[in-house]
Design a protein around this motif. Structure first.
Motif, PDB file in Angstrom:
ATOM      1  N   ASP A   1       3.589   2.923  41.081  1.00  0.00           N
ATOM      2  CA  ASP A   1       4.479   2.491  42.160  1.00  0.00           C
ATOM      3  C   ASP A   1       3.823   1.420  43.019  1.00  0.00           C
ATOM      4  O   ASP A   1       4.482   0.446  43.437  1.00  0.00           O
ATOM      5  CB  ASP A   1       4.882   3.684  43.033  1.00  0.00           C
ATOM      6  N   GLU A   2       2.530   1.592  43.300  1.00  0.00           N
ATOM      7  CA  GLU A   2       1.823   0.583  44.090  1.00  0.00           C
ATOM      8  C   GLU A   2       1.673  -0.722  43.306  1.00  0.00           C
ATOM      9  O   GLU A   2       1.725  -1.811  43.890  1.00  0.00           O
ATOM     10  CB  GLU A   2       0.455   1.111  44.522  1.00  0.00           C
TER      11      GLU A   2
ATOM     12  N   ALA B   1     -11.342  -7.987  38.530  1.00  0.00           N
ATOM     13  CA  ALA B   1     -10.880  -6.859  37.721  1.00  0.00           C
ATOM     14  C   ALA B   1     -10.689  -5.676  38.652  1.00  0.00           C
ATOM     15  O   ALA B   1     -11.542  -5.412  39.515  1.00  0.00           O
ATOM     16  CB  ALA B   1     -11.904  -6.520  36.650  1.00  0.00           C
ATOM     17  N   ILE B   2      -9.584  -4.977  38.497  1.00  0.00           N
ATOM     18  CA  ILE B   2      -9.321  -3.802  39.346  1.00  0.00           C
ATOM     19  C   ILE B   2      -9.248  -2.555  38.466  1.00  0.00           C
ATOM     20  O   ILE B   2      -8.896  -2.635  37.283  1.00  0.00           O
ATOM     21  CB  ILE B   2      -8.019  -3.955  40.152  1.00  0.00           C
ATOM     22  N   PRO B   3      -9.592  -1.397  39.019  1.00  0.00           N
ATOM     23  CA  PRO B   3      -9.430  -0.163  38.250  1.00  0.00           C
ATOM     24  C   PRO B   3      -7.978   0.019  37.833  1.00  0.00           C
ATOM     25  O   PRO B   3      -7.056  -0.284  38.600  1.00  0.00           O
ATOM     26  CB  PRO B   3      -9.865   0.933  39.236  1.00  0.00           C
ATOM     27  N   THR B   4      -7.765   0.491  36.623  1.00  0.00           N
ATOM     28  CA  THR B   4      -6.402   0.712  36.132  1.00  0.00           C
ATOM     29  C   THR B   4      -5.741   1.809  36.955  1.00  0.00           C
ATOM     30  O   THR B   4      -6.290   2.903  37.090  1.00  0.00           O
ATOM     31  CB  THR B   4      -6.424   1.125  34.656  1.00  0.00           C
ATOM     32  N   PRO B   5      -4.575   1.543  37.540  1.00  0.00           N
ATOM     33  CA  PRO B   5      -3.870   2.589  38.300  1.00  0.00           C
ATOM     34  C   PRO B   5      -3.569   3.806  37.414  1.00  0.00           C
ATOM     35  O   PRO B   5      -3.593   3.719  36.179  1.00  0.00           O
ATOM     36  CB  PRO B   5      -2.589   1.902  38.750  1.00  0.00           C
TER      37      PRO B   5
ATOM     38  N   THR C   1       4.881  -2.530  43.696  1.00  0.00           N
ATOM     39  CA  THR C   1       4.956  -3.162  45.014  1.00  0.00           C
ATOM     40  C   THR C   1       4.210  -4.489  45.014  1.00  0.00           C
ATOM     41  O   THR C   1       4.703  -5.497  45.552  1.00  0.00           O
ATOM     42  CB  THR C   1       4.368  -2.224  46.080  1.00  0.00           C
ATOM     43  N   MET C   2       3.027  -4.523  44.411  1.00  0.00           N
ATOM     44  CA  MET C   2       2.249  -5.762  44.360  1.00  0.00           C
ATOM     45  C   MET C   2       2.961  -6.818  43.524  1.00  0.00           C
ATOM     46  O   MET C   2       3.065  -7.990  43.926  1.00  0.00           O
ATOM     47  CB  MET C   2       0.861  -5.500  43.804  1.00  0.00           C
ATOM     48  N   LEU C   3       3.468  -6.434  42.371  1.00  0.00           N
ATOM     49  CA  LEU C   3       4.128  -7.402  41.494  1.00  0.00           C
ATOM     50  C   LEU C   3       5.415  -7.948  42.130  1.00  0.00           C
ATOM     51  O   LEU C   3       5.751  -9.133  41.970  1.00  0.00           O
ATOM     52  CB  LEU C   3       4.420  -6.773  40.133  1.00  0.00           C
ATOM     53  N   ARG C   4       6.133  -7.090  42.856  1.00  0.00           N
ATOM     54  CA  ARG C   4       7.334  -7.572  43.552  1.00  0.00           C
ATOM     55  C   ARG C   4       6.962  -8.590  44.630  1.00  0.00           C
ATOM     56  O   ARG C   4       7.671  -9.587  44.839  1.00  0.00           O
ATOM     57  CB  ARG C   4       8.083  -6.395  44.163  1.00  0.00           C
ATOM     58  N   ALA C   5       5.847  -8.357  45.301  1.00  0.00           N
ATOM     59  CA  ALA C   5       5.394  -9.312  46.311  1.00  0.00           C
ATOM     60  C   ALA C   5       5.004 -10.638  45.642  1.00  0.00           C
ATOM     61  O   ALA C   5       5.285 -11.718  46.182  1.00  0.00           O
ATOM     62  CB  ALA C   5       4.206  -8.731  47.082  1.00  0.00           C
ATOM     63  N   PHE C   6       4.387 -10.565  44.480  1.00  0.00           N
ATOM     64  CA  PHE C   6       4.066 -11.794  43.745  1.00  0.00           C
ATOM     65  C   PHE C   6       5.339 -12.556  43.382  1.00  0.00           C
ATOM     66  O   PHE C   6       5.369 -13.796  43.422  1.00  0.00           O
ATOM     67  CB  PHE C   6       3.295 -11.462  42.457  1.00  0.00           C
ATOM     68  N   ARG C   7       6.382 -11.817  43.019  1.00  0.00           N
ATOM     69  CA  ARG C   7       7.655 -12.456  42.639  1.00  0.00           C
ATOM     70  C   ARG C   7       8.345 -13.100  43.840  1.00  0.00           C
ATOM     71  O   ARG C   7       8.921 -14.196  43.712  1.00  0.00           O
ATOM     72  CB  ARG C   7       8.575 -11.403  42.024  1.00  0.00           C
ATOM     73  N   ASP C   8       8.280 -12.437  45.003  1.00  0.00           N
ATOM     74  CA  ASP C   8       9.140 -12.824  46.119  1.00  0.00           C
ATOM     75  C   ASP C   8       8.479 -13.713  47.170  1.00  0.00           C
ATOM     76  O   ASP C   8       9.175 -14.390  47.936  1.00  0.00           O
ATOM     77  CB  ASP C   8       9.666 -11.566  46.823  1.00  0.00           C
ATOM     78  N   LYS C   9       7.144 -13.726  47.240  1.00  0.00           N
ATOM     79  CA  LYS C   9       6.490 -14.361  48.386  1.00  0.00           C
ATOM     80  C   LYS C   9       5.744 -15.651  48.051  1.00  0.00           C
ATOM     81  O   LYS C   9       4.887 -16.088  48.819  1.00  0.00           O
ATOM     82  CB  LYS C   9       5.554 -13.359  49.065  1.00  0.00           C
TER      83      LYS C   9
END
Length: 522
Positions: free
Chosen positions: A199-200, A330-334, A203-211
């Motif tokens: 879910d988080e 690189a981020i830890p896999t959610p 949220t990040m990917l939607r922000a990438f799309r919209d902002k």
């Protein structure tokens, strides 16, 4: 039939090979195999008088040429082999076999009775193991392998261990894939911490799309991208505990993650990405060059790739987006709720070296490999011969990469002798930048801290006929996944796919892997 009996029927040599292998294990060599390091001495030390230097120990090795221009002729005439021999008091007969025919060539040599002291493999060579030609190495490593124990991860040792017996010395690696994110995009859209759940991540990917994080005002961002055949989307799938290559237990059976309920959840998440335009619309058809170009053109905010390429990505973006402050991390896999481990299937080892009962001095072999894992040995593996391809000024190393390349030694030397997954100091010299080494080091740490365990590690090969059409890149899964992701079939169509897969897969391999898994729990 018990798994142990079944295993005995899965691997075999010709009768003549078995006789020859058995002959090799009789008499004195059989007694050597059960000797502890304290009972084993070098040939030279038996006859040497006090104060007399021990004669070099003769060691014969079979290894692939890794499709590299390896040295020919007498090995001890080659400067690189000679240097290794001098540093480890050995006399080396390093036999390079063509990579494409390596397995067949090794089997032919075994069948003719040509058993070397050391055989390179990937994991465990089960022909040697089944014919009782492998020396367990626990005691030797404990006594002579301090550098090996320090440099090689426990996960890598686990991949070459059966019933508590270490059967090979592995080359450590961090083979997991990682989830890369544009940290500068995160900063621009107000995401202060990496997402920890699906879910988080949404949220990040939607922000990438919209902002408009790429700042061009076109709203052309592709929050996430992958490649054809659902490749390089692995860490999105593994958020749900599914992996193309891992096995999971479903209703008491060991099955590929490909057909697990977790994969259905993962496809549902990917379908959401498609529906909300959070993934590149061409992700099912992108070729590598097209995919890479999109990332370098500032269009993609997150993608999956190998940890070894973290600085390569940063360097490419520095060049394609000068002055824009691109920052790849690189981020830890959610993890989805209830998922214990995310990240891709752990692949902690690459090649390995098995010591056979033909070896007269296993201790000397372990000492040689231990030297390769030492700091001095790692410098040799990565930079070559001192005062030839590199020079040391105190702690500073000046590496002549051009001469190393011109001498045609760098690639075969590293591929043949490397045992260490990562070494930050070495990376800094190779990359010529502390910033680059820090980036690589942080990425490797992310990859090493996660991953799905291989629950059938060490399983001998099955005699079942391979069915490539049932693998992740086979027609059955690819067509079903595409139908679901593009909205032509509901998510529940996955259940139809599983039924079709089981009907074609049959029960033989599932039973084989399940029996092995259950035998390891006893």
């Amino acid at each position: 039939m018990s798994f142990e009996k079944k295993w005995g029927n899965t691997l075999y040599l010709s009768m003549s090979a078995i006789v020859l292998l058995s002959a090799c294990s009789s008499g004195n060599e059989s007694s050597r195999s059960s000797a502890t390091p304290n009972q084993t001495s070098t040939q030279a030390s038996v006859s040497a008088t006090p104060g007399t230097p021990a004669a070099p120990v003769k060691i014969r090795v079979f290894e692939t040429d890794n499709n590299q221009p390896v040295p020919g002729g007498k090995m001890m005439d080659d400067p690189t082999i000679k240097y290794l021999a001098q540093k480890t008091n050995t006399d080396l007969d390093w036999v390079f076999l063509p990579h494409g025919q390596f397995g067949d060539q090794v089997r032919i040599k075994f069948a003719s009775g040509d058993i070397p002291d050391v055989v390179q493999s990937w994991g465990i060579n089960y022909e040697l193991l089944k014919n009782n030609q492998v020396i367990p190495l626990n005691d030797y490593i404990n006594k002579y392998g301090s550098n090996l124990k320090k440099a090689i991860s426990q996960a890598a040792w686990d991949e070459v261990t059966i019933d508590g017996k270490i059967l090979a010395i592995p080359e450590g690696q961090i083979g997991n894939k990682v989830l890369y994110v544009r940290k500068d995009w995160m900063d621009k859209v107000g995401i202060t911490t990496p997402p920890k759940t699906p879910d988080e991540l949404l949220t990040m990917l939607r922000a990438f799309r919209d902002k408009d994080p790429n700042g061009n005002g076109k709203k052309d961002e592709m929050p996430f991208s992958g490649r054809e055949k659902l490749d390089w989307v692995d860490n999105v799938i593994t958020m749900f505990g599914a992996d193309y290559f891992a096995r999971v237990v479903v209703n008491g059976e060991v099955v590929p993650g490909l057909v697990s309920p977790n994969m259905k959840q993962a496809l549902g998440f990917l379908r959401t990405l498609v529906e909300e335009k959070l993934i590149d619309s061409e992700f099912l058809t992108n070729k590598r060059n097209v995919w890479e170009q999109k990332i370098q053109n500032n269009l993609v905010g997150a993608w999956v790739h190998a940890p070894s390429l973290s600085w390569d990505w940063q360097d490419k973006l520095n060049k394609s987006l000068p002055g824009m402050g691109a920052n790849v991390i690189a981020i830890p896999t959610p993890k989805a709720p209830g998922v214990e481990s995310s990240g891709t299937l752990i692949r902690a080892s690459n090649k390995s070296f098995m010591i056979t009962k033909a070896a007269k001095d296993p201790a000397a072999i372990v000492k040689m490999l231990d030297w390769l894992a030492s700091q001095e040995g790692q410098e040799f593996v990565n930079f070559g011969i001192p005062n030839v391809t590199y020079k040391k000024d105190g702690d500073k190393i000046n590496y002549d990469s051009k001469k190393d390349a011109d001498d045609k030694t760098v690639l075969w030397r590293f591929n043949s002798f490397n045992l260490v997954a990562t070494n930050k100091d070495i990376m800094e010299i190779q990359l010529g930048s502390k910033e680059a080494a820090d980036k690589m080091d942080s990425t490797y740490k992310v990859a090493a801290a996660e991953g799905i365990k291989n629950i059938i590690a060490g399983i001998p090969p099955s005699t079942a006929t391979p069915k490539p059409e049932l693998e992740w890149n086979g027609t059955l899964f690819q067509e079903a996944a595409a139908q679901i992701l593009l909205g032509k079939q509901p998510l529940d169509y996955f259940d139809t796919f599983v039924k079709q897969w089981r009907a074609q897969a049959g029960t033989e391999n599932i039973k084989y892997e399940t029996d092995y898994y259950n035998s390891k729990k006893k």
